[in-house]
Design a protein around this motif. Structure first.
Motif, PDB file in Angstrom:
ATOM      1  N   GLY A  56       0.684  -1.305  -0.122  1.00  0.00           N
ATOM      2  CA  GLY A  56       0.017  -0.096   0.129  1.00  0.00           C
ATOM      3  C   GLY A  56       0.808   1.223   0.236  1.00  0.00           C
ATOM      4  O   GLY A  56       0.262   2.340   0.083  1.00  0.00           O
ATOM      5  N   ILE A  57       2.087   1.197  -0.266  1.00  0.00           N
ATOM      6  CA  ILE A  57       2.734   2.474  -0.354  1.00  0.00           C
ATOM      7  C   ILE A  57       2.340   3.228  -1.681  1.00  0.00           C
ATOM      8  O   ILE A  57       2.057   2.735  -2.635  1.00  0.00           O
ATOM      9  CB  ILE A  57       4.231   2.023  -0.870  1.00  0.00           C
ATOM     10  N   ARG A  58       2.058   4.603  -1.098  1.00  0.00           N
ATOM     11  CA  ARG A  58       1.566   5.643  -2.289  1.00  0.00           C
ATOM     12  C   ARG A  58       2.590   5.890  -3.436  1.00  0.00           C
ATOM     13  O   ARG A  58       3.711   6.447  -3.020  1.00  0.00           O
ATOM     14  CB  ARG A  58       1.020   6.887  -1.537  1.00  0.00           C
ATOM     15  N   THR A  59       2.175   5.551  -4.492  1.00  0.00           N
ATOM     16  CA  THR A  59       3.260   5.181  -5.667  1.00  0.00           C
ATOM     17  C   THR A  59       2.737   5.886  -6.684  1.00  0.00           C
ATOM     18  O   THR A  59       1.719   5.752  -7.131  1.00  0.00           O
ATOM     19  CB  THR A  59       3.465   3.854  -5.935  1.00  0.00           C
ATOM     20  N   LEU A  60       3.746   6.817  -7.575  1.00  0.00           N
ATOM     21  CA  LEU A  60       3.136   7.361  -8.586  1.00  0.00           C
ATOM     22  C   LEU A  60       4.260   6.890  -9.773  1.00  0.00           C
ATOM     23  O   LEU A  60       5.310   6.674  -9.511  1.00  0.00           O
ATOM     24  CB  LEU A  60       3.462   8.806  -8.749  1.00  0.00           C
ATOM     25  N   PHE A  61       3.653   6.805 -11.024  1.00  0.00           N
ATOM     26  CA  PHE A  61       4.688   6.546 -12.254  1.00  0.00           C
ATOM     27  C   PHE A  61       4.609   7.699 -13.371  1.00  0.00           C
ATOM     28  O   PHE A  61       3.426   8.257 -13.535  1.00  0.00           O
ATOM     29  CB  PHE A  61       3.978   5.133 -12.757  1.00  0.00           C
ATOM     30  N   LEU A  62       5.676   8.028 -13.358  1.00  0.00           N
ATOM     31  CA  LEU A  62       5.843   9.132 -14.685  1.00  0.00           C
ATOM     32  C   LEU A  62       6.482   8.961 -15.773  1.00  0.00           C
ATOM     33  O   LEU A  62       7.451   8.222 -15.855  1.00  0.00           O
ATOM     34  CB  LEU A  62       6.574  10.015 -13.730  1.00  0.00           C
ATOM     35  N   LEU A  63       5.845   9.382 -16.833  1.00  0.00           N
ATOM     36  CA  LEU A  63       6.801   9.696 -18.159  1.00  0.00           C
ATOM     37  C   LEU A  63       7.240  10.975 -18.133  1.00  0.00           C
ATOM     38  O   LEU A  63       6.612  12.035 -17.788  1.00  0.00           O
ATOM     39  CB  LEU A  63       5.797   9.142 -19.214  1.00  0.00           C
ATOM     40  N   THR A  64       8.388  11.178 -18.642  1.00  0.00           N
ATOM     41  CA  THR A  64       8.804  12.514 -18.895  1.00  0.00           C
ATOM     42  C   THR A  64       9.139  12.902 -20.354  1.00  0.00           C
ATOM     43  O   THR A  64       9.800  11.801 -20.958  1.00  0.00           O
ATOM     44  CB  THR A  64      10.146  12.903 -17.847  1.00  0.00           C
ATOM     45  N   ALA A  65       8.849  13.899 -20.686  1.00  0.00           N
ATOM     46  CA  ALA A  65       9.336  14.181 -22.109  1.00  0.00           C
ATOM     47  C   ALA A  65       9.592  15.884 -22.359  1.00  0.00           C
ATOM     48  O   ALA A  65       8.437  16.594 -21.969  1.00  0.00           O
ATOM     49  CB  ALA A  65       8.294  13.857 -23.326  1.00  0.00           C
ATOM     50  N   GLU A  66      10.506  16.243 -22.688  1.00  0.00           N
ATOM     51  CA  GLU A  66      10.621  17.790 -23.016  1.00  0.00           C
ATOM     52  C   GLU A  66      10.225  18.518 -21.844  1.00  0.00           C
ATOM     53  O   GLU A  66       9.464  19.390 -21.975  1.00  0.00           O
ATOM     54  CB  GLU A  66       9.951  18.177 -24.252  1.00  0.00           C
ATOM     55  N   ARG A  68       8.473  17.939 -19.487  1.00  0.00           N
ATOM     56  CA  ARG A  68       6.907  17.598 -19.305  1.00  0.00           C
ATOM     57  C   ARG A  68       6.600  16.411 -18.282  1.00  0.00           C
ATOM     58  O   ARG A  68       7.447  15.663 -18.577  1.00  0.00           O
ATOM     59  CB  ARG A  68       6.010  17.697 -20.388  1.00  0.00           C
ATOM     60  N   LEU A  69       5.756  16.278 -17.470  1.00  0.00           N
ATOM     61  CA  LEU A  69       5.560  15.276 -16.627  1.00  0.00           C
ATOM     62  C   LEU A  69       4.216  15.111 -17.012  1.00  0.00           C
ATOM     63  O   LEU A  69       3.187  15.550 -17.228  1.00  0.00           O
ATOM     64  CB  LEU A  69       5.342  15.557 -14.868  1.00  0.00           C
ATOM     65  N   ARG A  70       4.173  13.285 -17.182  1.00  0.00           N
ATOM     66  CA  ARG A  70       3.050  12.648 -17.491  1.00  0.00           C
ATOM     67  C   ARG A  70       2.582  11.747 -16.308  1.00  0.00           C
ATOM     68  O   ARG A  70       3.624  10.734 -16.482  1.00  0.00           O
ATOM     69  CB  ARG A  70       2.871  12.021 -18.972  1.00  0.00           C
ATOM     70  N   LEU A  71       1.670  11.765 -15.634  1.00  0.00           N
ATOM     71  CA  LEU A  71       1.211  10.819 -14.811  1.00  0.00           C
ATOM     72  C   LEU A  71       0.357   9.768 -15.030  1.00  0.00           C
ATOM     73  O   LEU A  71      -0.663  10.105 -15.699  1.00  0.00           O
ATOM     74  CB  LEU A  71       0.713  11.783 -13.375  1.00  0.00           C
ATOM     75  N   SER A  72       0.587   8.565 -14.600  1.00  0.00           N
ATOM     76  CA  SER A  72      -0.385   7.579 -15.062  1.00  0.00           C
ATOM     77  C   SER A  72      -1.287   7.303 -13.910  1.00  0.00           C
ATOM     78  O   SER A  72      -1.238   7.358 -12.687  1.00  0.00           O
ATOM     79  CB  SER A  72       0.440   6.250 -15.141  1.00  0.00           C
ATOM     80  N   GLU A 102       4.262  20.611  -8.675  1.00  0.00           N
ATOM     81  CA  GLU A 102       3.442  20.951  -7.639  1.00  0.00           C
ATOM     82  C   GLU A 102       1.974  19.979  -7.497  1.00  0.00           C
ATOM     83  O   GLU A 102       1.800  19.732  -6.212  1.00  0.00           O
ATOM     84  CB  GLU A 102       2.787  22.554  -7.486  1.00  0.00           C
ATOM     85  N   THR A 103       1.475  19.529  -8.469  1.00  0.00           N
ATOM     86  CA  THR A 103       0.602  18.372  -8.249  1.00  0.00           C
ATOM     87  C   THR A 103       1.023  17.343  -7.581  1.00  0.00           C
ATOM     88  O   THR A 103       0.425  16.711  -6.870  1.00  0.00           O
ATOM     89  CB  THR A 103      -0.021  18.265  -9.858  1.00  0.00           C
ATOM     90  N   LEU A 104       2.304  16.954  -7.909  1.00  0.00           N
ATOM     91  CA  LEU A 104       2.898  15.589  -7.630  1.00  0.00           C
ATOM     92  C   LEU A 104       3.118  15.832  -5.947  1.00  0.00           C
ATOM     93  O   LEU A 104       2.857  14.979  -5.316  1.00  0.00           O
ATOM     94  CB  LEU A 104       3.960  15.156  -8.216  1.00  0.00           C
ATOM     95  N   THR A 136       9.137  15.810  -1.707  1.00  0.00           N
ATOM     96  CA  THR A 136       7.940  14.730  -1.696  1.00  0.00           C
ATOM     97  C   THR A 136       8.508  13.795  -0.457  1.00  0.00           C
ATOM     98  O   THR A 136       9.844  13.622  -0.295  1.00  0.00           O
ATOM     99  CB  THR A 136       7.606  13.952  -2.871  1.00  0.00           C
ATOM    100  N   PRO A 137       7.641  12.875   0.146  1.00  0.00           N
ATOM    101  CA  PRO A 137       8.233  11.668   1.131  1.00  0.00           C
ATOM    102  C   PRO A 137       9.163  10.830   0.273  1.00  0.00           C
ATOM    103  O   PRO A 137      10.259  10.520   0.671  1.00  0.00           O
ATOM    104  CB  PRO A 137       6.913  11.085   1.399  1.00  0.00           C
ATOM    105  N   ALA A 138       8.922  10.687  -1.102  1.00  0.00           N
ATOM    106  CA  ALA A 138       9.628   9.975  -2.035  1.00  0.00           C
ATOM    107  C   ALA A 138      11.129  10.480  -1.915  1.00  0.00           C
ATOM    108  O   ALA A 138      12.325   9.666  -1.817  1.00  0.00           O
ATOM    109  CB  ALA A 138       9.052   9.330  -3.239  1.00  0.00           C
ATOM    110  N   GLY A 139      11.036  11.644  -2.295  1.00  0.00           N
ATOM    111  CA  GLY A 139      12.430  12.292  -2.470  1.00  0.00           C
ATOM    112  C   GLY A 139      13.202  12.453  -1.162  1.00  0.00           C
ATOM    113  O   GLY A 139      14.416  12.206  -1.278  1.00  0.00           O
ATOM    114  N   GLN A 140      12.691  12.677  -0.134  1.00  0.00           N
ATOM    115  CA  GLN A 140      13.139  12.733   1.202  1.00  0.00           C
ATOM    116  C   GLN A 140      13.838  11.337   1.611  1.00  0.00           C
ATOM    117  O   GLN A 140      14.794  11.264   2.295  1.00  0.00           O
ATOM    118  CB  GLN A 140      12.371  13.192   2.370  1.00  0.00           C
TER     119      GLN A 140
END
Length: 174
Positions: A56-66, A68-72, A102-104, A136-140
């Motif tokens: 249950g760890i809160r996890t985000l998956f990102l695509l990056t391009a140019e 830009r961040l794309r969240l799944s 900021e959304t992330l 973010t908690p992930a970054g920390q």
């Protein structure tokens, strides 16, 4: 018209669908060789994932391009990868959406997976382009992890299962 048999399979978003696809291909393409070796390997990896799942760890998956961040969101291969690890995707929409750092931050992710090309350091590149994600908690906790996005192009395949296992083992080793 060329007389070539075409086998159409659904995009796999789970190990179960992947297993069904492998079984169907083996029956059509190599019935004498079977599918036991590959399926045995997948079952072993599935068992290892189940033993080490991220609970249950809160996890985000990102695509990056140019830059830009794309969240799944749900229904994506990124979401399927998150589910393979036993984590949860808090993104409450379908498909992918462009988002800001900021959304992330608002999602308060404990783990961020970012698609790369396998040979680069996608996590380091993401942090260089989006330093706000360090808060973010992930970054920390140092839990921004690059995964080989090439393994996710057509759904969950054996390579994506290996990536999920790599993520789980990395988090469990921290």
């Amino acid at each position: 018209a060329a007389g070539v048999e075409v086998v159409r399979l659904p995009s796999a978003h789970s190990i179960e669908t992947l297993v069904q696809n492998i079984q169907q291909l083996a029956r059509r393409l190599a019935p004498e060789q079977g599918d036991a070796a590959l399926l045995g390997q997948l079952r072993e990896q599935q068992a290892r994932l189940a033993q080490q799942e991220l609970g249950g760890i809160r996890t985000l998956f990102l695509l990056t391009a140019e830059n830009r961040l794309r969240l799944s969101g749900s229904g994506t291969t990124g979401d399927a990868l998150i589910k393979l690890t036993g984590a949860i995707n808090p993104a409450d929409f379908e498909n992918y959406r462009s988002v800001t750092a900021e959304t992330l931050l608002a999602y308060e992710p404990e783990l961020i997976l970012v698609a790369g090309e396998g040979d680069g350091d996608a996590a380091a590149e993401l942090l260089q382009q989006q330093p706000l994600l360090r808060h973010t908690p992930a970054g920390q906790k140092g839990r921004i992890i690059g995964v080989d996005g090439r393994t996710l192009v057509a759904g969950i395949g054996p390579g994506a299962v290996r990536e999920a296992l790599k993520v789980v083992e990395q988090i469990q080793g921290q």
